[in-house]
Write an enzyme that holds these catalytic residues in place. Structure first.
Site, PDB file in Angstrom:
ATOM      1  N   GLY A  62      39.397  89.706  55.032  1.00  0.00           N
ATOM      2  CA  GLY A  62      39.302  88.818  53.866  1.00  0.00           C
ATOM      3  C   GLY A  62      38.382  87.628  54.115  1.00  0.00           C
ATOM      4  O   GLY A  62      38.474  86.616  53.426  1.00  0.00           O
ATOM      5  N   GLY A  63      37.482  87.730  55.118  1.00  0.00           N
ATOM      6  CA  GLY A  63      36.567  86.629  55.444  1.00  0.00           C
ATOM      7  C   GLY A  63      37.125  85.729  56.541  1.00  0.00           C
ATOM      8  O   GLY A  63      36.405  84.921  57.120  1.00  0.00           O
ATOM      9  N   ARG A  64      38.424  85.909  56.870  1.00  0.00           N
ATOM     10  CA  ARG A  64      39.049  85.054  57.894  1.00  0.00           C
ATOM     11  C   ARG A  64      38.460  85.303  59.279  1.00  0.00           C
ATOM     12  O   ARG A  64      38.547  84.457  60.158  1.00  0.00           O
ATOM     13  CB  ARG A  64      40.572  85.262  57.918  1.00  0.00           C
ATOM     14  CG  ARG A  64      41.285  84.734  56.693  1.00  0.00           C
ATOM     15  CD  ARG A  64      42.800  84.869  56.814  1.00  0.00           C
ATOM     16  NE  ARG A  64      43.221  86.205  57.201  1.00  0.00           N
ATOM     17  CZ  ARG A  64      43.259  87.259  56.393  1.00  0.00           C
ATOM     18  NH1 ARG A  64      42.899  87.136  55.126  1.00  0.00           N
ATOM     19  NH2 ARG A  64      43.661  88.441  56.828  1.00  0.00           N
ATOM     20  N   LEU A  65      37.840  86.459  59.452  1.00  0.00           N
ATOM     21  CA  LEU A  65      37.197  86.760  60.733  1.00  0.00           C
ATOM     22  C   LEU A  65      36.183  85.672  61.081  1.00  0.00           C
ATOM     23  O   LEU A  65      35.961  85.360  62.241  1.00  0.00           O
ATOM     24  CB  LEU A  65      36.499  88.124  60.611  1.00  0.00           C
ATOM     25  CG  LEU A  65      35.735  88.649  61.808  1.00  0.00           C
ATOM     26  CD1 LEU A  65      36.620  88.713  63.051  1.00  0.00           C
ATOM     27  CD2 LEU A  65      35.180  90.042  61.505  1.00  0.00           C
TER      28      LEU A  65
ATOM     29  N   TYR B  72      44.501  93.732  39.407  1.00  0.00           N
ATOM     30  CA  TYR B  72      43.522  92.764  39.919  1.00  0.00           C
ATOM     31  C   TYR B  72      43.147  91.752  38.838  1.00  0.00           C
ATOM     32  O   TYR B  72      42.923  92.096  37.688  1.00  0.00           O
ATOM     33  CB  TYR B  72      42.263  93.475  40.434  1.00  0.00           C
ATOM     34  CG  TYR B  72      42.454  94.185  41.774  1.00  0.00           C
ATOM     35  CD1 TYR B  72      43.628  94.044  42.513  1.00  0.00           C
ATOM     36  CD2 TYR B  72      41.450  94.987  42.305  1.00  0.00           C
ATOM     37  CE1 TYR B  72      43.795  94.692  43.734  1.00  0.00           C
ATOM     38  CE2 TYR B  72      41.615  95.636  43.529  1.00  0.00           C
ATOM     39  CZ  TYR B  72      42.786  95.483  44.233  1.00  0.00           C
ATOM     40  OH  TYR B  72      42.951  96.127  45.440  1.00  0.00           O
TER      41      TYR B  72
ATOM     42  N   SER C  86      48.327 104.164  48.789  1.00  0.00           N
ATOM     43  CA  SER C  86      47.832 102.980  49.484  1.00  0.00           C
ATOM     44  C   SER C  86      49.000 102.298  50.189  1.00  0.00           C
ATOM     45  O   SER C  86      50.089 102.200  49.610  1.00  0.00           O
ATOM     46  CB  SER C  86      47.190 102.019  48.465  1.00  0.00           C
ATOM     47  OG  SER C  86      46.680 100.888  49.115  1.00  0.00           O
ATOM     48  N   ASN C  87      48.741 101.883  51.408  1.00  0.00           N
ATOM     49  CA  ASN C  87      49.742 101.161  52.215  1.00  0.00           C
ATOM     50  C   ASN C  87      50.979 102.016  52.496  1.00  0.00           C
ATOM     51  O   ASN C  87      52.082 101.483  52.683  1.00  0.00           O
ATOM     52  CB  ASN C  87      50.139  99.845  51.522  1.00  0.00           C
ATOM     53  CG  ASN C  87      48.940  98.961  51.250  1.00  0.00           C
ATOM     54  OD1 ASN C  87      48.230  98.587  52.170  1.00  0.00           O
ATOM     55  ND2 ASN C  87      48.678  98.644  49.982  1.00  0.00           N
TER      56      ASN C  87
ATOM     57  N   TRP D  88      40.907  98.586  53.717  1.00  0.00           N
ATOM     58  CA  TRP D  88      40.717  97.348  52.948  1.00  0.00           C
ATOM     59  C   TRP D  88      40.693  96.120  53.859  1.00  0.00           C
ATOM     60  O   TRP D  88      41.177  96.160  54.973  1.00  0.00           O
ATOM     61  CB  TRP D  88      41.711  97.211  51.813  1.00  0.00           C
ATOM     62  CG  TRP D  88      43.201  97.171  52.039  1.00  0.00           C
ATOM     63  CD1 TRP D  88      44.067  98.232  51.944  1.00  0.00           C
ATOM     64  CD2 TRP D  88      44.027  96.027  52.322  1.00  0.00           C
ATOM     65  NE1 TRP D  88      45.361  97.816  52.155  1.00  0.00           N
ATOM     66  CE2 TRP D  88      45.376  96.465  52.383  1.00  0.00           C
ATOM     67  CE3 TRP D  88      43.768  94.668  52.505  1.00  0.00           C
ATOM     68  CZ2 TRP D  88      46.458  95.606  52.640  1.00  0.00           C
ATOM     69  CZ3 TRP D  88      44.841  93.802  52.764  1.00  0.00           C
ATOM     70  CH2 TRP D  88      46.163  94.280  52.826  1.00  0.00           C
ATOM     71  N   SER D  89      40.099  95.048  53.323  1.00  0.00           N
ATOM     72  CA  SER D  89      39.875  93.809  54.096  1.00  0.00           C
ATOM     73  C   SER D  89      39.223  94.108  55.453  1.00  0.00           C
ATOM     74  O   SER D  89      39.752  93.712  56.502  1.00  0.00           O
ATOM     75  CB  SER D  89      41.175  93.004  54.262  1.00  0.00           C
ATOM     76  OG  SER D  89      41.546  92.424  53.038  1.00  0.00           O
TER      77      SER D  89
HETATM   78  N1  LIG Z   1      45.117  98.532  48.629  1.00  0.00           N
HETATM   79  C1  LIG Z   1      45.409  97.280  48.844  1.00  0.00           C
HETATM   80  O1  LIG Z   1      46.574  96.886  48.976  1.00  0.00           O
HETATM   81  C2  LIG Z   1      44.280  96.281  48.939  1.00  0.00           C
HETATM   82  C3  LIG Z   1      44.529  94.959  49.357  1.00  0.00           C
HETATM   83  C4  LIG Z   1      43.451  94.070  49.442  1.00  0.00           C
HETATM   84  C5  LIG Z   1      42.164  94.500  49.112  1.00  0.00           C
HETATM   85  N2  LIG Z   1      41.961  95.787  48.665  1.00  0.00           N
HETATM   86  C6  LIG Z   1      40.605  96.273  48.318  1.00  0.00           C
HETATM   87  O2  LIG Z   1      39.746  96.040  49.419  1.00  0.00           O
HETATM   88  C7  LIG Z   1      38.595  95.309  48.974  1.00  0.00           C
HETATM   89  C8  LIG Z   1      38.063  94.500  50.126  1.00  0.00           C
HETATM   90  O3  LIG Z   1      39.037  93.551  50.558  1.00  0.00           O
HETATM   91  P1  LIG Z   1      38.565  92.083  50.922  1.00  0.00           P
HETATM   92  O4  LIG Z   1      37.914  91.463  49.744  1.00  0.00           O
HETATM   93  O5  LIG Z   1      39.696  91.359  51.557  1.00  0.00           O
HETATM   94  O6  LIG Z   1      37.397  92.447  52.007  1.00  0.00           O
HETATM   95  P2  LIG Z   1      36.696  91.621  53.171  1.00  0.00           P
HETATM   96  O7  LIG Z   1      35.325  92.168  53.262  1.00  0.00           O
HETATM   97  O8  LIG Z   1      37.545  91.646  54.373  1.00  0.00           O
HETATM   98  O9  LIG Z   1      36.657  90.112  52.653  1.00  0.00           O
HETATM   99  C9  LIG Z   1      35.766  89.720  51.651  1.00  0.00           C
HETATM  100  C10 LIG Z   1      35.638  88.205  51.715  1.00  0.00           C
HETATM  101  O10 LIG Z   1      34.942  87.889  52.912  1.00  0.00           O
HETATM  102  C11 LIG Z   1      33.804  87.108  52.577  1.00  0.00           C
HETATM  103  N3  LIG Z   1      32.691  87.514  53.472  1.00  0.00           N
HETATM  104  C12 LIG Z   1      32.095  88.713  53.517  1.00  0.00           C
HETATM  105  N4  LIG Z   1      31.116  88.719  54.443  1.00  0.00           N
HETATM  106  C13 LIG Z   1      31.122  87.489  54.964  1.00  0.00           C
HETATM  107  C14 LIG Z   1      30.342  86.885  55.974  1.00  0.00           C
HETATM  108  N5  LIG Z   1      29.371  87.541  56.616  1.00  0.00           N
HETATM  109  N6  LIG Z   1      30.603  85.615  56.279  1.00  0.00           N
HETATM  110  C15 LIG Z   1      31.577  84.935  55.644  1.00  0.00           C
HETATM  111  N7  LIG Z   1      32.366  85.468  54.676  1.00  0.00           N
HETATM  112  C16 LIG Z   1      32.127  86.741  54.350  1.00  0.00           C
HETATM  113  C17 LIG Z   1      33.455  87.467  51.161  1.00  0.00           C
HETATM  114  O11 LIG Z   1      32.738  86.412  50.547  1.00  0.00           O
HETATM  115  P3  LIG Z   1      31.352  86.683  49.758  1.00  0.00           P
HETATM  116  O12 LIG Z   1      31.733  87.390  48.484  1.00  0.00           O
HETATM  117  O13 LIG Z   1      30.812  85.328  49.545  1.00  0.00           O
HETATM  118  O14 LIG Z   1      30.489  87.543  50.637  1.00  0.00           O
HETATM  119  C18 LIG Z   1      34.815  87.657  50.555  1.00  0.00           C
HETATM  120  O15 LIG Z   1      35.388  86.426  50.155  1.00  0.00           O
HETATM  121  C19 LIG Z   1      39.082  94.536  47.741  1.00  0.00           C
HETATM  122  O16 LIG Z   1      38.032  94.208  46.859  1.00  0.00           O
HETATM  123  C20 LIG Z   1      40.003  95.566  47.115  1.00  0.00           C
HETATM  124  O17 LIG Z   1      39.217  96.492  46.369  1.00  0.00           O
HETATM  125  C21 LIG Z   1      42.985  96.670  48.603  1.00  0.00           C
END
Ligand SMILES: NC(=O)c1ccc[n+]([C@@H]2O[C@H](COP(=O)([O-])OP(=O)(O)OC[C@H]3O[C@@H](n4cnc5c(N)ncnc54)[C@H](OP(=O)(O)O)[C@@H]3O)[C@@H](O)[C@H]2O)c1
Length: 297
Positions: A211-214, A49, A155-156, A206-207
């Site tokens: 990733g916020g795309r929702l 990361y 993972s995955n 995860w996500s």
């Molecule tokens: N194992 C793997 O292959 C893998 C892959 C990807 C991720 N991960 C892990 O999973 C964790 C979470 O993944 P992710 O970061 O993609 O999670 P996520 O919660 O789906 O996306 C987070 C993003 O969404 C935004 N967000 C959150 N709440 C929001 C809201 N109410 N309105 C608008 N935007 C919002 C956040 O911005 P703000 O910070 O401004 O709230 C952030 O940019 C990562 O940190 C990592 O530890 C693992």
């Protein structure tokens, strides 16, 4: 939150985006401590990361506040080797490496980055087509015997890859960390979550907000989902759509650990209270239908 007897709690702070948050070490401590007050003690990381910078950045916070280490659990990952020729770390192509030597070297590098004597959980980040399960098992056993790593997971991984690795171990893998959300539901259909339930292994998701795309995507699927999530939020007295998206995941019978990606503590607090929300089955399937664009058969 009930985290008793779980190797990883129901909510986990994901630090993939730590560099984007531009936290100082002190701000990182404060964020982690506020989450602890909210009942979240699990943190998710990976060696790669932030191009290998995130673990060390989190470690700076732990060095500044050493008492924090015993209050949290550290999950980290290894096995991806990006093409970072400039850092002298890898070759010219992104690749996977689940050799015993690489797993052990990477875990030891993570211990240094976190300035700690143990990792709570080490995951193989992605399935390696060249994975020799005996060799991965040897690496895990060595790290466990040395006390460097307490628990292991993947993972995955597909269900057959989990079963293969588990067949070589006399201790249980504690998780398969996979992508899952109201947007991305393939784990519900490809046997991954069935296997978690069968093995009584809590998946890490995860996500969880795609990733916020929702919230930001303009696709037909995102628009359908936003409409129904708002509708259900009103019906169950949720404050926001993200709470409904978390509550939808929390209803999965494999009792997942949801890996939050936000760096905003108010959003973390909303996730905690989302765990008290309950959807009925019709509401759960209405969200499924909005995601798929058709009804169940
Ligand atoms: N194992 C793997 O292959 C893998 C892959 C990807 C991720 N991960 C892990 O999973 C964790 C979470 O993944 P992710 O970061 O993609 O999670 P996520 O919660 O789906 O996306 C987070 C993003 O969404 C935004 N967000 C959150 N709440 C929001 C809201 N109410 N309105 C608008 N935007 C919002 C956040 O911005 P703000 O910070 O401004 O709230 C952030 O940019 C990562 O940190 C990592 O530890 C693992």
């Amino acid at each position: 939150m009930s985290n008793v007897n779980r190797p990883i709690g129901e909510l986990v702070l994901g630090y993939w985006r730590l560099l984007d948050w531009q936290f100082s070490a002190q701000q990182c401590i404060e964020f982690t401590e506020k989450a602890l007050e909210l009942g979240i003690c699990d943190t998710d990381h990976a060696d790669i990361y932030g191009q290998y910078e995130c673990e060390a950045k989190f470690g700076e916070a732990l060095k500044l506040q050493p008492s924090l280490r015993d209050q949290i659990r550290i999950v980290t990952k290894c096995g991806i080797r990006p093409a970072l020729a400039s850092k002298g770390l890898a070759g010219k192509a992104n690749h996977y490496d689940s050799s015993k030597a690489h797993i052990i070297a990477s875990a030891q590098q993570s211990l240094k980055h976190f300035a700690t004597d143990r990792l709570d959980v080490l995951l193989i980040h992605r399935p390696d087509y060249l994975m020799d399960a005996d060799e991965v098992a040897e690496a895990f056993i060595t790290l466990k015997q040395q006390g460097d790593v307490l628990n292991f997971g993947v993972s995955n991984f597909t269900p057959s890859q989990v079963a293969l690795l588990q067949s070589r171990l006399d201790f249980e893998l504690v998780t398969n960390q996979i992508e899952c959300s109201v947007v991305e539901m393939s784990a519900l259909e490809n046997g991954t979550l069935d296997q978690c339930q069968q093995m009584r292994m809590h998946p890490m998701l995860w996500s969880p907000l795609a990733g916020g795309r929702l919230f930001s995507a303009q696709s037909e699927q995102a628009i359908r989902l936003q409409t129904v999530l708002r509708q259900v939020a009103e019906e169950i007295d949720a404050n926001s759509m993200d709470q409904v998206a978390y509550a939808w995941l929390a209803m999965l019978p494999s009792k997942p650990s949801i890996v939050l990606g936000t760096g905003n503590i108010e959003r973390v607090a909303r996730a905690v209270s989302a765990l008290t929300l309950k959807l009925n089955k019709e509401q759960w399937y209405r969200i499924w239908q909005a995601s798929k664009g058709h009804s169940v058969p």
